[in-house]
Write an enzyme that holds these catalytic residues in place. Structure first.
Site, mmCIF file in Angstrom:
data_model
loop_
_atom_site.group_PDB
_atom_site.id
_atom_site.type_symbol
_atom_site.label_atom_id
_atom_site.label_comp_id
_atom_site.label_asym_id
_atom_site.label_seq_id
_atom_site.Cartn_x
_atom_site.Cartn_y
_atom_site.Cartn_z
ATOM 1 C CB SER A 154 -0.895 -0.005 1.241
ATOM 2 O OG SER A 154 -1.516 1.256 1.425
ATOM 3 C CE1 TYR A 167 -4.540 -1.979 4.847
ATOM 4 C CE2 TYR A 167 -3.354 0.047 4.367
ATOM 5 C CZ TYR A 167 -4.079 -1.045 3.945
ATOM 6 O OH TYR A 167 -4.323 -1.220 2.601
#
Length: 212
Positions: A154, A167
């Site tokens: 990401s 995350y």
């Protein structure tokens, strides 16, 4: 003739979103697909996850392209189950060439509010789950004599965002995993890369996100 005629790809988190898109795109280029997804909600995730019906729709879309697909309801956190999916799929479809470790989740908490349970669940899916898929696939790629592995990270691995400690840490860990595996597997002609999406129009993004 497609770019991937005769190839077999395994994709985690394939019920919907990016995983389904990857499955369809690879099938368009001629690949057969091993697809799996948890097809159930997780207690720490504040939005609904893909369903068995979603995964069945992925199957329909791939089969419409004339490609074979094996789909199962499997939790990426379960190494033994993931290994069985990969082994059985490779045996039935004739090997394995491509890996897309895509499955991922998130939740949204400030540093002082994030609990060990929420932390661990995201790490288990987004980092350990990626390793589970990669580890299960490596022997098959080595046997094949070449292959390509794509680990979905990401942009948050590189840019700090509020309420995403767990995350961001997991996605940065995926980069470290890729770098090490790329060095180890290069001599086997196996390419290992990460991709770094930003906000994508999926179930993960289409819900209220508390970034304040």
């Amino acid at each position: 003739m497609g770019l991937l005629d005769g190839k077999v790809a395994v994709i985690s988190g394939a019920a919907r979103g990016q995983g389904r898109s990857h499955a369809v795109r690879l099938a368009e280029e001629g690949a057969d697909i091993i697809a799996f997804d948890i097809c159930a909600d997780i207690d720490t995730v504040p939005y609904g996850l893909g369903t068995r019906e979603d995964l069945d729709e992925t199957v329909v879309l791939v089969e419409k392209l004339g490609r074979r697909i094996i789909a199962s309801q499997t939790d990426v956190r379960n190494f033994d189950a993931v290994t069985k999916v990969v082994d059985d799929g490779a045996a039935e479809l004739g090997g394995l060439d491509i890996v897309v470790a895509n499955a991922g989740i998130t939740s949204y908490y400030r540093s002082e509010e994030l609990t060990p349970h929420h932390w661990q669940t995201v790490i288990d899916v987004n980092l350990t789950g990626v390793w589970n898929v990669a580890r299960a696939a490596v022997p098959h790629l080595i046997d094949r004599g070449a292959g390509a592995m794509v680990l979905v990270s990401s942009s948050s691995a590189h840019v700090g965002l509020q309420n995403l400690n767990h995350y961001s840490a997991a996605k940065a860990g995926v980069v470290g995993l890729m770098q090490s595996m790329a060095v180890e597997l290069g001599p086997h002609m196996i390419r290992v890369n990460t991709v770094h999406p930003t906000t994508v129009k999926t179930g993960m993004a289409l819900n209220p996100i508390p970034f304040s």
